[in-house]
Write an enzyme that holds these catalytic residues in place. Structure first.
Site, PDB file in Angstrom:
ATOM      1  N   CYS A  80       0.828  -1.217   0.000  1.00  0.00           N
ATOM      2  CA  CYS A  80       0.000   0.000   0.000  1.00  0.00           C
ATOM      3  C   CYS A  80       0.865   1.271   0.000  1.00  0.00           C
ATOM      4  O   CYS A  80       1.415   1.632  -1.019  1.00  0.00           O
ATOM      5  CB  CYS A  80      -0.976  -0.033   1.168  1.00  0.00           C
ATOM      6  N   HIS A 167      -3.967  -5.171   0.564  1.00  0.00           N
ATOM      7  CA  HIS A 167      -3.474  -5.650   1.863  1.00  0.00           C
ATOM      8  C   HIS A 167      -3.617  -7.173   1.951  1.00  0.00           C
ATOM      9  O   HIS A 167      -4.711  -7.691   2.193  1.00  0.00           O
ATOM     10  CB  HIS A 167      -4.258  -4.986   3.000  1.00  0.00           C
ATOM     11  N   GLU A 169      -2.587  -9.028   4.247  1.00  0.00           N
ATOM     12  CA  GLU A 169      -2.632  -9.464   5.645  1.00  0.00           C
ATOM     13  C   GLU A 169      -4.037  -9.573   6.211  1.00  0.00           C
ATOM     14  O   GLU A 169      -4.250 -10.216   7.243  1.00  0.00           O
ATOM     15  CB  GLU A 169      -1.790  -8.515   6.521  1.00  0.00           C
ATOM     16  N   SER A 221      -2.995 -14.116  37.071  1.00  0.00           N
ATOM     17  CA  SER A 221      -4.295 -13.451  36.943  1.00  0.00           C
ATOM     18  C   SER A 221      -5.416 -14.443  36.673  1.00  0.00           C
ATOM     19  O   SER A 221      -6.588 -14.081  36.728  1.00  0.00           O
ATOM     20  CB  SER A 221      -4.234 -12.446  35.789  1.00  0.00           C
ATOM     21  N   GLY A 222      -5.051 -15.688  36.343  1.00  0.00           N
ATOM     22  CA  GLY A 222      -6.057 -16.651  35.937  1.00  0.00           C
ATOM     23  C   GLY A 222      -6.251 -16.648  34.429  1.00  0.00           C
ATOM     24  O   GLY A 222      -6.969 -17.485  33.893  1.00  0.00           O
ATOM     25  N   GLY A 223      -5.603 -15.704  33.743  1.00  0.00           N
ATOM     26  CA  GLY A 223      -5.737 -15.595  32.307  1.00  0.00           C
ATOM     27  C   GLY A 223      -4.690 -16.391  31.554  1.00  0.00           C
ATOM     28  O   GLY A 223      -3.825 -17.048  32.140  1.00  0.00           O
ATOM     29  N   VAL A 224      -4.748 -16.302  30.234  1.00  0.00           N
ATOM     30  CA  VAL A 224      -3.890 -17.120  29.362  1.00  0.00           C
ATOM     31  C   VAL A 224      -2.422 -16.730  29.499  1.00  0.00           C
ATOM     32  O   VAL A 224      -1.554 -17.589  29.683  1.00  0.00           O
ATOM     33  CB  VAL A 224      -4.346 -16.978  27.893  1.00  0.00           C
ATOM     34  N   ASP A 225      -2.116 -15.429  29.407  1.00  0.00           N
ATOM     35  CA  ASP A 225      -0.715 -14.988  29.346  1.00  0.00           C
ATOM     36  C   ASP A 225       0.062 -15.363  30.602  1.00  0.00           C
ATOM     37  O   ASP A 225       1.146 -15.937  30.524  1.00  0.00           O
ATOM     38  CB  ASP A 225      -0.642 -13.473  29.121  1.00  0.00           C
ATOM     39  N   SER A 226      -0.472 -15.015  31.768  1.00  0.00           N
ATOM     40  CA  SER A 226       0.270 -15.295  32.993  1.00  0.00           C
ATOM     41  C   SER A 226       0.377 -16.799  33.245  1.00  0.00           C
ATOM     42  O   SER A 226       1.375 -17.278  33.781  1.00  0.00           O
ATOM     43  CB  SER A 226      -0.382 -14.598  34.195  1.00  0.00           C
ATOM     44  N   THR A 227      -0.635 -17.561  32.827  1.00  0.00           N
ATOM     45  CA  THR A 227      -0.602 -19.014  33.020  1.00  0.00           C
ATOM     46  C   THR A 227       0.467 -19.660  32.150  1.00  0.00           C
ATOM     47  O   THR A 227       1.248 -20.495  32.620  1.00  0.00           O
ATOM     48  CB  THR A 227      -1.978 -19.626  32.701  1.00  0.00           C
TER      49      THR A 227
END
Length: 510
Positions: A80, A167, A169, A221-227
């Protein structure tokens, strides 16, 4: 192991991160850097991609990258704005389009070239520009056209330089991934060796070498990233990882207990700290959203600091920071964005804690974090969890926070989320939740008049949270959910469904 790397130069396009994610989907490692901060080790990159931009190459504010160490020396794909830049400043001509070229288009002509291998005429592409290339640059060779855009793709003869007006992507470009693969794998000869398994093996070895026998504290945190960060660290240092899961009193119904039970089955060294009364005291009487956030962040730091001091000789703080949190984006004016958004699972810790920071996921996008988690055998239900705001239900309760309001919203949220799961709708939704509104409305239950709370349900589909569309949930589901909430949650007599998209609205209400 040294991976082949692709450099993406960011000109401020809203799609730049999508380019990187599509490249990563090809098992190719890539990095995003601002167009005016080209890495000094450019020789270490196998190929370069120029992103789009909200700017015009014809304007006084045109963005001018220094491509002297790239063009003709590295395989380069210009998307682009990048394509228009090559044309405008290299002997071609770029002019305003008679009509804004935005949305779906189809390739009406494709020249036989390795760049378009396995792509047929009629393939749908996505346009998003107000300028168009009228004349190709010096040595430009036309590769593809659409009905409205003659110079939709071209290459520079004598160079491994390719350019496209559309684009590849975005989802709407049907063969976009194939085109990127043709350029990166067939033309640039980039190795496809960036896989979840290789990431796990390399990261664990690096963590072992970096951390040695040191102790590390991590706020779960119980979330994906920290787990996923916790499981990686656990593989590297085992019981030297100390995880702290704080109940701020603003989690979903029974979440504190259920998450702790889930972690127990994963072999992690986790301590649960119930500080709900402490958080609710700090929030008493406060209605301003930003002040609520700051109060929660301050108390979290205090609680986390107390717990960290109980661990003898802890030296490191681990965080679940991911790549979108650390990318330095470019503003529409061409400079780095004034505010770089940072996310920390522990709310950002002050200097007085004197801990070194380790961020094992900082090279990954969210979908890659999930794939890495899956490769390590983490429960798919945990990996598929919807994002949940750091301040919890505090920013889903508009107005001041009380224990009774939290109870009401937890009950409403549980009915909504459990209903999505029961109707097999949960995985069709990127994020869902309920908002407790600061208004009462008249209702009738039996022969009695009521004057009770109104709740708004929200469900959106998205890929990264930067943009989002509301989900068209079945009327039958909404009807049953509304009936269940009004009949089972004392204090609520009205349910509404939020059909706003982002932009112009945000996902959360505060």
């Amino acid at each position: 192991m040294q991976h082949d790397k692709v450099l993406i130069l960011d000109f401020g396009s809203q799609y730049t991160q999508l380019i990187a994610r599509r490249v990563r989907e090809l098992n190719i490692y890539c990095e995003i850097h601002p167009f005016n901060k080209i890495p000094s080790n450019i020789q270490d990159y196998k190929a370069v991609v120029l992103s789009g931009s909200p700017n015009s190459v014809r304007g006084e504010d045109a963005l001018h990258p220094d491509l002297s160490e790239i063009r003709g020396k590295k395989p380069m794909l210009a998307v682009c704005y990048g394509a228009q830049y090559l044309a405008h400043f290299s002997g071609g001509n770029v002019a305003p389009s008679n009509t804004r070229e935005y949305g779906r288009a189809h390739l009406s002509y494709i020249k036989e070239d390795i760049f378009f291998r396995h792509v047929k005429e009629g393939s749908q592409v996505w346009m998003s520009h107000s300028d168009t290339i009228k004349e190709l640059p010096t040595n430009g060779v036309l590769l593809a056209s659409t009905h409205d855009v003659e110079n939709a793709a071209f290459k520079i003869e004598g160079e491994t330089t390719y350019a496209i007006q559309f684009h590849p992507e975005v989802y709407h470009s049907t063969d976009g991934k194939q085109i990127l693969e043709n350029f990166l794998v067939e033309i640039a000869k980039v190795n496809q060796d960036w896989t979840p398994d290789s990431f796990v093996d390399e990261t664990v070895e690096n963590l072992k070498a970096t951390l040695g026998n040191d102790k590390v504290v991590l706020g779960l945190s119980g979330g994906v990233d920290s787990t996923v960060a916790a499981v990686l660290l656990n593989k590297a240092i085992g019981q030297n990882l100390y995880c702290v899961f704080v109940n701020n009193g603003l989690l979903r119904k029974n979440e504190f207990e259920s998450v702790l039970n889930q972690y127990e089955g994963m072999g992690l060294n986790v301590k649960g700290v119930d500080a709900s009364a402490r958080f609710l005291d700090a929030l008493a009487g406060e209605s301003d959203p930003e002040k609520k956030r700051k109060a929660i962040g301050r108390v979290f730091i205090e609680v986390f600091d107390d717990e960290a001091h109980l661990i003898e000789d802890v030296k490191w703080l681990a965080q679940g920071t991911i790549y979108p949190d650390v990318i330095e984006s470019v503003s529409a004016t061409g400079g780095p964005s004034a505010t770089i958004k940072s996310h920390h699972n522990v709310g950002g810790l002050p200097d007085f804690m004197k801990l070194k920071v380790v961020e094992p996921l900082k090279a990954l996008f969210k979908d890659e974090v999930r794939r890495v988690g899956a490769s390590m055998g983490i429960d798919p239900e945990l990996l598929g969890r919807h994002p949940f705001p750091g301040p919890g239900l505090a920013i889903r309760i508009l107005g001041d926070i009380t224990e009774e309001k939290v109870r009401i919203l937890q009950e409403v949220d549980a009915i909504f989320i459990n209903g999505l799961k029961e109707w097999n709708l949960y995985n069709d939704v990127w994020q869902a939740g309920a908002m407790l509104l600061p208004v009462n409305s008249v209702g009738v239950m039996g022969d009695e008049r009521t004057y009770e709370k109104c709740v708004a349900l929200r469900a959106v589909e998205s890929t990264d949270g930067m943009t989002a569309d509301w989900v068209n949930l079945p009327y039958e589901f909404l009807q049953k959910t509304s009936n269940d909430i009004i009949n089972k949650v004392k204090g609520v007599n009205r349910v509404v469904y939020d059909i706003s998209s982002k932009p112009p609205a945000t996902i959360e209400w505060e």
